[in-house]
Structure formats: C-alpha cells, structure tokens
Design an enzyme around this catalytic site. Structure first.
Site, short mmCIF file in Angstrom:
data_model
loop_
_atom_site.label_atom_id
_atom_site.label_comp_id
_atom_site.label_asym_id
_atom_site.label_seq_id
_atom_site.Cartn_x
_atom_site.Cartn_y
_atom_site.Cartn_z
N ASN A 146 -31.43 -9.82 27.45
CA ASN A 146 -30.87 -9.26 26.23
C ASN A 146 -31.64 -7.98 25.94
OD1 ASN A 146 -30.03 -8.66 23.66
ND2 ASN A 146 -30.47 -10.68 22.80
N ARG A 155 -26.51 -10.15 27.73
CA ARG A 155 -25.84 -10.06 26.43
C ARG A 155 -25.44 -8.60 26.22
NH1 ARG A 155 -28.19 -8.86 20.72
NH2 ARG A 155 -26.29 -9.16 19.52
N HIS A 215 -21.74 -11.25 16.94
CA HIS A 215 -22.39 -12.58 16.94
C HIS A 215 -21.46 -13.64 17.54
CE1 HIS A 215 -24.82 -11.30 13.11
NE2 HIS A 215 -25.59 -11.14 14.20
N ARG A 250 -28.43 -3.54 6.32
CA ARG A 250 -27.07 -2.98 6.32
C ARG A 250 -26.38 -3.29 4.99
NH1 ARG A 250 -26.12 -5.98 11.59
NH2 ARG A 250 -26.96 -4.61 13.19
N GLU A 292 -28.22 -18.59 21.45
CA GLU A 292 -27.36 -17.64 22.16
C GLU A 292 -27.68 -17.60 23.65
OE1 GLU A 292 -28.23 -14.95 18.82
OE2 GLU A 292 -26.28 -14.08 19.26
#
Ligand code: ADP
Length: 410
Positions: A11, A100, A188, A249, A394
């Site tokens: 990742n 990923r 996600h 964010r 994940e």
C-alpha cells in the site's frame, strides 16, 4: 514462516510504503510494516512487527533508520530486511503481489497488472493526482524485485461500481460525465466490502441477502449503503473530499463556497486544494484532527471542540438516516469500523442513542466493552436493526482478492 509460498500486499502513499506478508500454507498473516518518510534521508524509517503466531512464536517489533530515496529503494530495503529477519528465500517464495490502488475509474474488479491495466491506472491519476502516482510507484518498486510474479491491483473505488446512475451522477451538464468522467466513485471500497461480508456472517445470512449501512470512521471517513451485498450509495464522491466531516477534509460543502474563496481570498487552485483537504474538517474547526483531542476539548467545555464534535456526529446521523431511506427502511445492521468506529464507544453512543426511534437500540454495556479491536454486537438482542463493531482489515481483503485474481484459490 520461512520456506513456504507467500503473498505480499503493498500500500504505497506519497512518502510511505506499507507492506504485509501472508503465508499461504496455511493462510496466515505474518510480518507487516511500513517504510515512512521515503526521500527524507535523515528521517526515513522502517517499522515492522510480527504478531505472536498460533504455533507459539513470539511477537517482535523492529524500528530501523534506513535511507531510501524513492519507492524502489524502499522496496529493496524491505527485501533485505525480510531476507534477514523473516525468510532468506523470500524473493523466490512470493507467488503474487497485491497493490492497493485508490482510483480505478469504472473498474469494478481487481485486475492483473499488465501494460493495459497500468495505462488505466495512469489515466485515473487525472482524477486522483495525489493518490494514484504513489500506487504506480509501488507497482514499479515491486516489479523491480519480483519479475514475472503476478501482480494485482485492488481498487478503493471498485466496490462502489454497483451504484446506480441516480446515485453516482452529479447535476452537472452531461458532457462533464461523458467527456471528463466527472461522477461520484466512492472510496474505502475494500474496507466496506470486507465489513459487509463479516456482517453477513454475523447475521447468519448470505451476502446477497444482506442490507447494511457500513460506517468506516477514521481520519478519512465514509459510509456506504449496501443492498443485497451490493453498494447502492456512498458518501465520498469523485474524490475522497465529499461527505462526512473528516480529520482534515471538509466533507460536503456548497461548491459556491470554493468559488467565493478563490475570488475573494485570491487563493490559488493548489492552496484551495490544501485548504479543503488538509486544513479543514476537525483540524480547521478545533485545532486538532484527532477526535480524542476534540472529545477532551469538549469535556473541558471548549466551544469549538463542542461544535466540531457535534458536527461530526450529526453528519454521520444524517447519512445513516438518508441511507435507511435509500434501503427503503430494510436495514439488517449498521456497522462501525476504522480508528474511530472501532475504538470510540463515546462517539458510537452519541451517534446511536438518539436513533432508537429508527429501530437502532444500543446496549450501553456492550458498546463500552467493544473497543480496541474487538468484534461484536453492540445492540440489545431485541433491536430491530443490529448494531455491529467490526475491525476492518483491508490488507486481508486485498490478499484474498489478489489470490483470486492471480488464479490461486481465495
Ligand atoms: P486512517 O484514515 O488514517 O486510516 P484510522 O482508521 O487509523 O485512520 O483512524 C485514525 C483516527 O481514529 C485518529 O485520528 C483518531 O481521531 C481516531 N481514534 C482512534 N482511537 C480513538 C478513540 N479511542 N476515540 C476517538 N477517536 C479515536
């Protein structure tokens, strides 16, 4: 875990490269770690850990300062580290590498990497200029040491490809979609898909009959509405900026605000991007992007922390309500996951206590007890909608998808 076939999950971030090794015979997670501050020779660090294994092997942790000028250099250092500490024949034992990748445009499945699929990831970088280039560097790094080994890209956007057009389109001129691919994609996805599969198991239902609302609440946060195992809506959009209030964010905002900021404050496109993605959210409102600090501030009565906390909670509640409607009121379970969702019983309580009237009845004792990586139900047994905490994984999901896509059994 030396000697046997292995799978490597990578990742890559802009200055980091995370890795996790899985043994395949039997399938088990092994050593994982992260190369951080790639390119910063003085501070570049490799951290790794090995969990205690079922056979009685003890857990271990490493922290090494090793310079790496780019992702290829970091990958070579990781290989050296693994050769010395995990398995001397690692380079030969890896049978597949899973990556990923954040943005896959309209790709709905993991793909085997070849010139064509790599070109597609490059194309998607127009919409994900911060996220896809590091992914490509991770691919290049893996290719430099695993020539001929199948490599698979697993996309954050893929799970959301089942959204219907009325959920993924923006109310912009149709050309924007046709010519420029401007639409909602969602992110996600690997996590949401994993949570749906786990929730189906907990409900004792086939995934194809499972209706859930999955809340991935971390520094980046998103919620997905899932009907019959398929995503029908999610809070993030063309980029991860849309939706919930996040660590840094802003989430949903009237686009006219952006125009106003650029015009009145004379902010450049780059500065506006930084403002919305890196300086807003909890950080911009309260001074901290860590919800723990915001909760502490709220306890001390600091008005901005009280506000930031209330906004975070309200937006999650608003989307749970919206997605209950999107699922026509037929919700089997609401799932909480990621840093906040897995650890903060306070936040789960604030979100869920007022939603009793929607058939979501929290069990305060189970809620308080289900933290720190525990999986379980936090609703009372009679709750019409089950409430679950499920730690997301994940890397494990990427490992399974990589095995499938590379032609090995999942
Ligand atoms: P990322 O999006 O970076 O993967 P994580 O899923 O690791 O983020 O979540 C990290 C966030 O989780 C932290 O910024 C922090 O706000 C939050 N967090 C972790 N533990 C708790 C806790 N006990 N209470 C509230 N928030 C927490």
């Amino acid at each position: 875990m030396s000697g046997a076939a292995k799978l490597l999950v990578l990742n890559a971030g802009s200055s980091s490269l995370k890795f996790k090794i899985f043994g395949l015979e039997p399938f088990a997670a092994g050593v994982s770690g992260m190369f951080d501050r790639i390119g910063d020779a003085a501070n570049c660090t490799l951290k790794a850990s090995a969990a205690a294994d079922a056979a009685g092997g003890k857990g271990r942790k490493w922290e090494l300062k090793i310079p790496a000028k780019d992702h290829v250099g970091a990958m070579q250092n990781i290989m050296e580290f693994i050769k010395e500490n995990v398995s001397s024949g690692f380079a030969r034992e890896v049978v597949a590498v899973g990556h990923r990748i954040v943005h896959g445009l309209e790709i709905s499945q993991p793909v085997l990497l070849n010139d064509k699929s790599i070109a597609k990831i490059r194309e998607a970088a127009v919409l994900a200029p911060l996220h896809n280039p590091p992914g490509l560097q991770g691919i290049e790094a893996a290719e430099s040491v695993f020539r001929g080994v199948p490599q698979v890209a697993v996309f954050d956007t893929a799970f959301h490809q089942t959204m219907p057009p009325h959920a993924y389109m923006y109310g912009l001129p149709y050309d924007m979609y046709e010519k420029h691919k401007i639409r909602r994609y969602g992110f996600h996805g690997t996590s949401h898909q994993y949570l749906v599969e786990q929730a189906a198991e907990m409900l004792g239902k086939p995934v194809s009959e499972t209706n859930v609302i999955t809340c991935h609440l971390g520094n980046g946060s998103s919620i997905a509405a899932v009907r019959g195992g398929q995503c029908i809506d999610t809070t993030m959009g063309m980029t991860p900026l849309e939706g919930l209030l996040m660590g840094t964010r802003c989430g949903d905002v009237d686009p006219a605000v952006v125009l106003h900021i650029q015009k009145q404050l004379k902010l450049s496109i780059q500065d506006t991007d930084t403002l919305l993605n890196k300086k807003s959210g909890l950080l911009g409102l309260t001074g901290s992007n860590d919800l723990r600090a915001v909760i502490d501030g709220a306890h001390r009565g600091e008005p901005r922390s009280v506000l930031g906390l209330a906004m975070f909670v309200y937006r999650v509640q608003k989307y749970i309500g919206a997605y209950t409607a999107a699922l026509l009121g037929k919700v089997d379970a609401v799932v909480f996951s990621a840093g906040i969702g897995e650890n903060s019983s306070i936040i789960r309580g604030l979100i869920l206590e007022p939603l009793k009237g929607m058939g979501m009845v929290l069990d305060p004792a189970a809620n308080a007890a289900t933290v720190g990586g525990k999986q379980g139900a936090i609703s009372v047994p009679a709750s019409p909608v089950k409430l679950f905490v499920i730690p997301t994984d994940e890397e494990l999901a990427i490992a399974h998808q990589t095995l499938k896509a590379s032609g090995r059994a999942g």
